[in-house]
Write an enzyme that holds these catalytic residues in place. Structure first.
Site, PDB file in Angstrom:
ATOM      1  N   ASP A  57       0.944  -0.971   0.006  1.00 25.81           N
ATOM      2  CA  ASP A  57       0.043   0.357  -0.055  1.00 25.81           C
ATOM      3  C   ASP A  57       0.481   1.107   0.388  1.00 25.81           C
ATOM      4  OD1 ASP A  57      -2.136  -1.413   0.531  1.00 25.81           O
ATOM      5  OD2 ASP A  57      -2.700  -1.172   1.692  1.00 25.81           O
ATOM      6  N   GLU A  59      -4.330  -0.896  -0.695  1.00 28.12           N
ATOM      7  CA  GLU A  59      -6.233  -1.212  -0.705  1.00 28.12           C
ATOM      8  C   GLU A  59      -7.148   0.217  -0.865  1.00 28.12           C
ATOM      9  OE1 GLU A  59      -6.019   0.180   3.255  1.00 28.12           O
ATOM     10  OE2 GLU A  59      -8.186   0.005   3.538  1.00 28.12           O
ATOM     11  N   LYS A  94      -6.822  -4.655  -3.118  1.00 27.56           N
ATOM     12  CA  LYS A  94      -6.862  -5.744  -1.805  1.00 27.56           C
ATOM     13  C   LYS A  94      -8.402  -4.463  -1.456  1.00 27.56           C
ATOM     14  CE  LYS A  94      -3.659  -4.471   1.279  1.00 27.56           C
ATOM     15  NZ  LYS A  94      -4.348  -3.105   2.073  1.00 27.56           N
ATOM     16  N   LYS A 105      -7.221  -4.932   4.910  1.00 25.72           N
ATOM     17  CA  LYS A 105      -5.969  -4.516   5.208  1.00 25.72           C
ATOM     18  C   LYS A 105      -5.676  -5.565   4.956  1.00 25.72           C
ATOM     19  CE  LYS A 105      -8.213  -0.826   7.371  1.00 25.72           C
ATOM     20  NZ  LYS A 105      -8.011   0.591   6.339  1.00 25.72           N
ATOM     21  N   VAL A 158       3.902   0.484   4.426  1.00 22.94           N
ATOM     22  CA  VAL A 158       3.030   1.295   5.432  1.00 22.94           C
ATOM     23  C   VAL A 158       1.094   0.022   5.656  1.00 22.94           C
ATOM     24  CG1 VAL A 158       3.840   3.140   4.535  1.00 22.94           C
ATOM     25  CG2 VAL A 158       2.150   2.955   3.068  1.00 22.94           C
ATOM     26  N   THR A 159       1.018   1.006   6.545  1.00 20.86           N
ATOM     27  CA  THR A 159       1.632   1.382   7.840  1.00 20.86           C
ATOM     28  C   THR A 159       1.578   0.287   8.665  1.00 20.86           C
ATOM     29  OG1 THR A 159      -0.650   0.976   9.102  1.00 20.86           O
ATOM     30  CG2 THR A 159       0.169   3.334   7.993  1.00 20.86           C
ATOM     31  N   CYS A 164      -1.639  -2.737   7.758  1.00 24.36           N
ATOM     32  CA  CYS A 164      -1.859  -3.449   6.640  1.00 24.36           C
ATOM     33  C   CYS A 164      -0.266  -4.406   6.795  1.00 24.36           C
ATOM     34  CB  CYS A 164      -2.492  -2.341   5.539  1.00 24.36           C
ATOM     35  SG  CYS A 164      -3.759  -1.762   5.027  1.00 24.36           S
ATOM     36  N   GLN A 210       8.686 -14.263  21.436  1.00 23.53           N
ATOM     37  CA  GLN A 210       8.196 -15.965  21.656  1.00 23.53           C
ATOM     38  C   GLN A 210       9.155 -17.170  20.659  1.00 23.53           C
ATOM     39  OE1 GLN A 210       3.613 -16.686  22.850  1.00 23.53           O
ATOM     40  NE2 GLN A 210       3.494 -14.383  22.580  1.00 23.53           N
TER      41      GLN A 210
HETATM   42  N1  TIU Z   1      -2.232  -0.269   4.381  1.00 22.24           N
HETATM   43  C1  TIU Z   1      -2.778   0.904   5.253  1.00 22.24           C
HETATM   44  O1  TIU Z   1      -2.247   0.278   6.599  1.00 22.24           O
HETATM   45  N2  TIU Z   1      -3.797   1.354   5.474  1.00 22.24           N
HETATM   46  C2  TIU Z   1      -4.524   1.876   7.213  1.00 22.24           C
HETATM   47  O2  TIU Z   1      -6.240   2.071   7.154  1.00 22.24           O
HETATM   48  N3  TIU Z   1      -3.999   2.350   7.734  1.00 22.24           N
HETATM   49  C3  TIU Z   1      -3.598   2.413   8.560  1.00 22.24           C
HETATM   50  O3  TIU Z   1      -2.834   3.043   9.409  1.00 22.24           O
HETATM   51  N4  TIU Z   1      -4.808   3.887   8.432  1.00 22.24           N
END
Ligand code: TIU
Length: 235
Positions: free
Chosen positions: A25, A73, A130, A133, A158-159, A163, A203
């Site tokens: 993303d 996304e 997609k 997430k 990210v992030t 995701c 772990q």
């Molecule tokens: N790609 C992804 O992480 N989608 C999000 O909405 N991330 C946020 O941190 N909002």
């Protein structure tokens, strides 16, 4: 067997070239002002620092003809693949599907949905759109990985705790050998990034491994040389 230096211990490399870079993303929606990340109230400038390092790692994968998978996304223009629970979530200025400065928020084909130019996919690279997430839900990702014989996945993008972590957990449960590249992923919340890295490798690596981009490149180089000398898919 080859390994690369990682935490909590060395990451085992496959006996052939069945290892892919997954870039989650890296689209304008999350990286630039006026997109979804901004609309949710985040400081999007925090994500910029990883771009040159990720570009460098992407160049390495391309130079060695290793598979690269990009994700985006996004939702269909009629939002038929966006559950109301997702669209209604949050109290941002703009919601999914609303018109923003980079087009409709998180809608496929809009300017904001494009992957940033520094990391733009090449024609031979897989791009997975997609609706969730995680990149396995309602996508052809697993079918692609099975058909390509890919068993090892290095996660970036990210992030970190949304995701990237969701996708890595999905992949872990499906039997993939997963590593998150520490300095090629970022969060709007530095503490969440740190916690994510720690919970992955706690772990005994309950969800997988973490390593820096330098560790990844240093570890892959002798592995690639050995595979080339061995004649396995030299290229
Ligand atoms: N790609 C992804 O992480 N989608 C999000 O909405 N991330 C946020 O941190 N909002």
């Amino acid at each position: 067997m080859f390994h690369l230096d990682a935490q909590p211990y060395a990451y085992p490399l496959p006996g052939d070239r069945s290892l892919a870079l997954v870039i989650i993303d890296m689209q304008r929606d999350f990286m630039e002002p006026g997109g979804f990340g901004d609309a949710l109230g985040n400081d999007v400038s925090l994500l910029q620092a990883i771009v040159p390092r990720l570009q460098n790692l992407l160049d390495f994968f391309r130079a060695h003809h290793l598979p690269v998978i990009h994700t985006q996304e996004c939702h269909q223009p009629d939002l038929s693949d966006c559950p109301p629970s997702k669209r209604d979530r949050g109290n941002g200025t703009l919601k999914i599907g609303d018109q923003g400065p980079m087009g409709r928020i998180l809608v496929y084909g809009e300017p904001g949905n494009q992957i940033i130019p520094e990391l733009a996919p090449q024609a031979d690279e897989q791009v997975i759109t997609k609706p969730g997430k995680g990149a396995f839900y309602n996508t052809p990702l697993q079918a692609y990985l099975q058909q390509a014989g890919i068993t090892h996945l290095l996660f970036t993008g990210v992030t970190t705790e949304v995701c990237v972590q969701t996708t890595m957990r999905e992949a872990n449960d499906r039997g993939y050998t997963c590593l998150m590249v520490e300095d090629c992923t970022e969060s709007y919340f530095p503490a969440f990034k740190q916690s994510t890295l720690e919970m992955i490798r706690a772990q005994g690596g309950i969800v997988g491994w973490t390593a820096t981009a330098d560790q990844v490149q240093s570890g892959l180089t002798p592995w690639l040389e050995a595979l080339t000398v061995g004649g396995a898919h030299a290229g």
